[in-house]
Design a protein around this motif. Structure first.
Motif, mmCIF file in Angstrom:
data_model
loop_
_atom_site.group_PDB
_atom_site.id
_atom_site.type_symbol
_atom_site.label_atom_id
_atom_site.label_comp_id
_atom_site.label_asym_id
_atom_site.label_seq_id
_atom_site.Cartn_x
_atom_site.Cartn_y
_atom_site.Cartn_z
ATOM 1 N N LYS A 162 31.056 -7.050 -58.866
ATOM 2 C CA LYS A 162 31.629 -6.950 -60.175
ATOM 3 C C LYS A 162 32.712 -6.707 -61.125
ATOM 4 O O LYS A 162 32.444 -6.591 -62.903
ATOM 5 C CB LYS A 162 30.670 -5.582 -60.500
ATOM 6 C CG LYS A 162 29.006 -4.932 -60.015
ATOM 7 C CD LYS A 162 28.779 -3.565 -59.851
ATOM 8 C CE LYS A 162 29.363 -2.613 -59.162
ATOM 9 N NZ LYS A 162 29.000 -1.154 -58.973
ATOM 10 N N GLU A 163 33.138 -6.295 -60.225
ATOM 11 C CA GLU A 163 34.215 -6.447 -61.434
ATOM 12 C C GLU A 163 34.680 -8.393 -61.785
ATOM 13 O O GLU A 163 34.830 -8.731 -63.724
ATOM 14 C CB GLU A 163 35.490 -6.525 -60.362
ATOM 15 C CG GLU A 163 37.177 -6.195 -61.323
ATOM 16 C CD GLU A 163 37.427 -5.204 -62.355
ATOM 17 O OE1 GLU A 163 37.950 -5.457 -63.086
ATOM 18 O OE2 GLU A 163 36.536 -4.588 -62.763
ATOM 19 N N GLN A 164 33.927 -8.768 -61.011
ATOM 20 C CA GLN A 164 34.215 -10.299 -61.137
ATOM 21 C C GLN A 164 33.223 -10.742 -62.764
ATOM 22 O O GLN A 164 33.748 -11.614 -63.852
ATOM 23 C CB GLN A 164 34.463 -11.270 -59.944
ATOM 24 C CG GLN A 164 35.400 -11.248 -59.340
ATOM 25 C CD GLN A 164 35.101 -12.403 -57.900
ATOM 26 O OE1 GLN A 164 34.731 -13.329 -58.481
ATOM 27 N NE2 GLN A 164 35.367 -12.054 -57.030
ATOM 28 N N LEU A 165 32.314 -10.077 -61.820
ATOM 29 C CA LEU A 165 31.275 -10.472 -63.440
ATOM 30 C C LEU A 165 31.851 -9.459 -64.673
ATOM 31 O O LEU A 165 31.494 -10.349 -65.978
ATOM 32 C CB LEU A 165 30.449 -9.642 -63.508
ATOM 33 C CG LEU A 165 29.567 -10.338 -62.089
ATOM 34 C CD1 LEU A 165 28.222 -9.281 -62.045
ATOM 35 C CD2 LEU A 165 28.516 -11.586 -62.283
ATOM 36 N N PHE A 166 32.203 -8.469 -64.737
ATOM 37 C CA PHE A 166 32.919 -7.667 -66.330
ATOM 38 C C PHE A 166 34.174 -9.238 -66.410
ATOM 39 O O PHE A 166 33.831 -9.281 -67.878
ATOM 40 C CB PHE A 166 33.042 -6.813 -65.549
ATOM 41 C CG PHE A 166 32.478 -5.822 -65.812
ATOM 42 C CD1 PHE A 166 30.998 -6.169 -65.401
ATOM 43 C CD2 PHE A 166 32.572 -5.218 -64.867
ATOM 44 C CE1 PHE A 166 29.702 -4.949 -65.194
ATOM 45 C CE2 PHE A 166 31.390 -3.654 -64.150
ATOM 46 C CZ PHE A 166 30.055 -3.768 -64.566
#
Length: 723
Positions: A648-652
C-alpha cells in the motif's frame, strides 16, 4: 371403587402391610388427589387396632397442618361441591376412620428412582443434593415447629412432584409413625423400617429426634451408592452387634468376601458412586456425624449458638447446609482422559485453578488450553475471568433422566481442557476396576455368596457406565473444540478480511498498471515512473499476494476440517450411545451373575480400550492438527499485514509520483490530464473506506497525509486478536 360422579380412579400409587394409596382425578376440573386407605385390620389384635387408629388420626392431623409446605406432602380439603365424593370414600372405609386425602405427586417415589438400572450405583450428585436439601427442610420443620419425630424415614416415603418446566420437587410423606417429641422427652417403642432405624431404637427402645438423623444418614448413603451401608443381607442380630462395635468414623460395614464370619468396618466411601471429589470428601465427614452410633454425639448442637443465647441448630443440619452450598466446577481433561472437579469460591483465581489442573494432568501451565461448551453463559475466558464465572448451576444436573427429557441437554462438564502443544500425547482410558472384581477374577477364588455376586454385577455395571461416560465426554470435547474453531474463523472473518485485502490490493495495482500503460501510450501526459519503481512494486505485490493466498487457504482448510469433525463427532455420539453394550450386560447380569459369567463378561465387555475408543482418539488428533494449522495461520497474518502495508505504501507513493508528474505536465498540454487521472483513480475503492477523491489535491503533504490515514485505517480494520 372405580369412580364417583366427576371423580375417576386412575390407579394405585402404593401399598403397605395394612393400607394402600389411590390416585384420583376430577374429569371436570382436572384436579388430582391421592387418598390413603386402611386395607386390612383383621390380622391385628384389639390393642394393635387401637394403636393403628390412634396413629391414623395423628397422621390425619399432621397432614392438615402441613398445607403449603414445599417439601412435605400436604393434606387436601375438598370443597362443598365434592362433599358427596368424600362421603363416598369414607362410607367404604374400614374401621370407620376418615380417608386421608393428600396432594398428588406425579413422579413416583425415590425408591422407584433408585431401582432404575442407570441408578444401580447411586444417583447423580445433583439429585443427591436436591433430595437431602428437601429432607433437611422437612425434618427441621417437623422437629422445631411441630415437635414431631417422623420415625419412618426411607426412600419410599420421599415422593416426587414434577413441575411443568421439568424440574422436580421432593416431598416427605407418610406420618403414620410420627409422634410428638417435645424437648427432653425420650420416646419408647421399636418402630420404623428395619434397615433405617438407629441402634438405640433396638438396643434400649429409648430415643429422641436424633433417630431421624440416623435414618437421614442411611438414606444419604443409599442415594450416593445405591446400597444400604450396614450388611443388609445379614440377620438383625448381626447387624445390631456390629453397629454397636463400630467407631464414630465408620460409615459402612461389609462382609469379608474371603471369610463370611469376618466383617469389615469401612471409614471411606466406596469408589463406585457418581459424586464429585470435592463434594464426596465433605459428604463423607457429614455421614460420619449422621451415622454415629452415639445419639448424643449425633444430636450435638452448634456450640456458638448455645453460648450466644440464640436457638441452637443441630450440627447435622448446619454442616449439611454448608455441604449443599459447595459449588463444584466440572472439567474433562482430554489428553489424560480424566474427569476433574474443583470446589470454586468467589476469591479463587484462574492462576490457582490452572495450578490444580496442571497438578492433576501433568501438563505445563503454558499447555493448558480451555474450551467452554456451546451456550456457556460466560461466553469467553478473558483476563478478568474467575473460576466461579465458569460454574453453571443448571449444568450440575447430569442425570440420565434430564439428558433424555431436555430439548437441549446440559453438557457433561462445564469446561474442557486440551494440551496446547504440537506434540500432544493422549493416555488410554483406564477401566474403573473395583477391588472386588480383582478379587473375584482369578479362577482360584470361589464363592456362591449372593451378596458377593450381586455386588460383582453392580461393580461391573459401574465400570461399563463410566467407560461409556468417558467416551461421551471425549467426543463432546472434540466437537466443542471444532465448533469453537469454526466460530473463531467465522466470527473474526479471517477469510473475508484476507480476501478483501487481496482484492483491494489487486484493484489498486491493476489501476496503476493501466495508468502507467496509458502514460506510455499518451506520451504527452509525461507521467514519470521508472522501470525499477514498477519492478519493486510488482515483486512486492506478487510476494504479498502469495502469502495472503496461502493464509487464506489455511483458514479455509481449518474451516472445512472443523465442520467435517463437528459432523463426524455428532454421528459418532449417536453411533456410540452404548459402545460397551451396557444395556446387554444389565439385561443379562444385573439381577445376578455367577463367577463364571463374570469372568466371561470381563472378556466380552472389553476392559481395555476398544477399537472404537482408538478411533475416537484419532479424531482428537485431527482437531489438534487443525488447531495447530489455525494458530500458524494467525501468526502468519502479522507478516501478511506487514506486506500489505508495504504494497500500500508503494501504491500510494507511485500514485503520488504519477499525480505530481501529471500536474507538472498539465501546464504544457491543452487537455487537463490530472483531471483524467483523478477520474480514473476515483473508481478505486479502498476496503469500503473511501475513494481517490482524497487525492484530488496535488499538494505533496496532503497526498502523503491521506495515504498514511488510509494506511492506518486499513491496519486497524485488519487487526486480529492473537490466541
Amino acid at each position: 371403587m372405580n369412580s364417583w360422579r366427576n371423580w375417576q380412579l386412575q390407579g394405585k400409587l402404593g401399598q403397605g402391610g395394612f393400607g394402600e394409596v389411590l390416585h384420583w382425578q376430577n374429569k371436570t376440573t382436572g384436579q388430582e388427589i391421592a387418598t390413603k386407605h386402611i386395607k386390612d385390620v383383621n390380622s391385628l389384635g384389639a390393642d394393635q387396632q387401637v394403636k393403628l387408629k390412634d396413629r391414623w388420626m395423628m397422621e390425619l392431623k399432621f397432614t392438615r397442618a402441613f398445607r403449603k409446605l414445599p417439601n412435605i406432602v400436604a393434606g387436601v380439603c375438598l370443597g362443598n361441591d365434592d362433599a358427596s365424593f368424600v362421603a363416598y370414600l369414607n362410607s367404604a372405609h374400614k374401621c370407620r376412620l376418615p380417608v386421608i386425602i393428600l396432594e398428588f405427586c406425579n413422579g413416583g417415589d425415590v425408591r422407584k428412582q433408585l431401582q432404575m438400572h442407570e441408578n444401580a450405583n447411586g444417583l447423580s450428585e445433583f439429585e443427591v443434593r436436591e433430595i437431602l436439601g428437601a429432607l433437611r427442610k422437612a425434618l427441621h420443620f417437623l422437629h422445631s415447629e411441630c415437635k414431631v419425630c417422623h420415625r419412618d424415614l426411607k426412600p419410599d416415603n420421599i415422593v416426587i412432584h414434577r413441575q411443568k418446566d421439568g424440574s422436580k420437587t421432593y416431598k416427605l410423606t407418610d406420618f403414620g409413625l410420627a409422634r410428638g417429641a417435645p424437648d427432653q422427652t425420650m420416646l419408647q417403642s421399636v418402630v420404623g423400617t428395619r434397615h433405617y432405624f438407629a441402634p438405640e431404637v433396638v438396643e434400649t427402645g429409648v430415643y429422641n429426634t436424633t433417630v431421624d438423623y440416623w435414618s437421614m444418614g442411611i438414606i444419604a448413603y443409599e442415594l450416593a451408592t445405591g446400597e444400604l451401608p450396614f450388611i443388609p443381607h445379614q440377620t438383625p442380630r448381626n447387624i445390631l452387634v456390629n453397629l454397636l462395635k463400630k467407631t464414630s468414623d465408620c460409615i459402612a460395614i461389609t462382609e469379608d468376601p474371603h471369610d463370611a464370619s469376618r466383617f469389615l468396618f469401612q471409614t471411606e466411601l466406596p469408589r463406585e458412586h457418581h459424586l464429585t471429589e470435592p463434594f464426596a470428601r465433605q459428604f463423607l465427614l457429614w455421614l460420619r456425624l449422621a451415622l454415629d452410633s452415639d445419639y448424643k454425639r449425633r444430636g450435638q448442637l452448634e456450640s456458638d449458638k448455645v453460648h450466644s443465647g440464640t436457638v441452637p441448630n443441630p450440627f447435622v443440619f448446619s454442616y449439611l447446609d454448608k455441604l449443599l452450598q459447595i459449588r463444584v466446577l466440572t472439567i474433562f481433561a482430554m489428553n489424560s482422559f480424566k474427569f476433574l472437579a474443583y470446589a470454586v469460591t468467589a476469591d479463587m483465581t484462574m492462576q490457582e485453578l490452572n495450578g490444580l489442573i496442571c497438578r492433576d494432568t501433568k501438563l505445563a501451565s503454558s499447555e493448558v488450553y480451555c474450551v467452554l461448551p456451546t451456550n456457556h453463559p460466560h461466553e469467553r475466558i478473558t483476563p478478568n475471568t474467575r473460576p466461579l464465572d465458569l460454574y453453571v448451576h443448571e449444568w450440575s444436573d447430569t442425570s440420565r433422566e434430564t439428558l433424555k427429557s431436555t430439548k437441549i441437554p446440559p453438557p457433561p462438564v462445564m469446561l474442557f481442557v486440551f494440551q496446547a502443544s504440537d506434540k500432544c500425547v493422549y493416555s488410554d482410558p483406564e477401566p474403573r476396576v473395583s477391588k472386588l472384581m480383582l478379587t473375584c477374577n482369578p479362577s482360584s477364588f470361589q464363592t456362591d455368596s449372593s451378596w458377593v455376586l450381586r455386588r460383582l454385577a453392580l461393580d461391573m455395571h459401574y465400570m461399563l457406565a463410566m467407560q461409556q461416560k468417558q467416551v461421551d465426554m471425549f467426543l463432546m470435547g472434540i466437537r466443542e473444540r471444532a465448533l469453537l474453531l469454526e466460530d473463531e474463523i467465522v466470527t473474526n472473518q479471517f477469510i473475508t478480511a484476507i480476501n478483501d485485502q487481496i482484492l483491494t490490493t489487486a484493484e489498486a495495482y491493476n489501476m496503476l498498471l493501466r495508468l502507467r500503460t496509458a502514460s506510455v501510450q499518451e506520451q504527452n501526459m509525461s507521467i514519470q515512473v521508472t522501470d525499477s519503481d514498477w519492478k519493486l512494486l510488482a515483486d512486492t505485490y506478487q510476494e504479498t499476494n502469495n502469502i495472503a493466498r496461502a493464509i487464506k487457504d489455511r483458514f479455509e482448510s481449518c474451516l472445512r476440517g472443523a465442520r467435517a469433525i463437528e459432523k463426524a463427532t455428532s454421528q459418532l455420539l449417536n453411533q456410540y450411545v452404548d459402545v460397551f453394550d451396557l444395556a446387554a450386560f444389565d439385561h443379562d447380569y444385573l439381577a445376578g451373575i455367577s463367577l463364571g459369567q463374570f469372568r466371561k463378561a470381563v472378556n466380552q465387555f472389553a476392559m481395555s480400550p476398544s477399537q472404537e475408543v482408538k478411533r475416537v482418539m484419532e479424531t482428537a488428533k485431527e482437531i489438534d492438527s487443525l488447531h495447530l494449522l489455525f494458530i500458524k495461520a494467525i501468526k502468519a497474518v502479522a507478516k501478511a499485514m506487514q506486506k500489505f502495508a508495504e504494497i500500500k505504501e508503494q501504491l500510494f507513493q507511485l500514485n503520488f509520483k504519477m499525480l505530481s508528474s501529471a500536474a507538472a505536465a498539465s501546464a504544457h498540454v491543452s487537455a487537463p490530464p490530472p483531471m483524467l487521472l483523478e477520474h480514473s483513480m476515483g473508481r478505486l475503492k479502498m476496503n469500503s473506506m473511501g475513494d481517490s477523491s482524497d487525492f484530488d489535491s496535488l499538494t505533496t503533504n496532503n497526498v502523503i497525509d491521506e495515504a498514511n490515514r488510509l494506511d492506518k485505517m486499513l491496519r486497524a480494520d485488519m487487526e486480529i486478536d492473537s490466541i
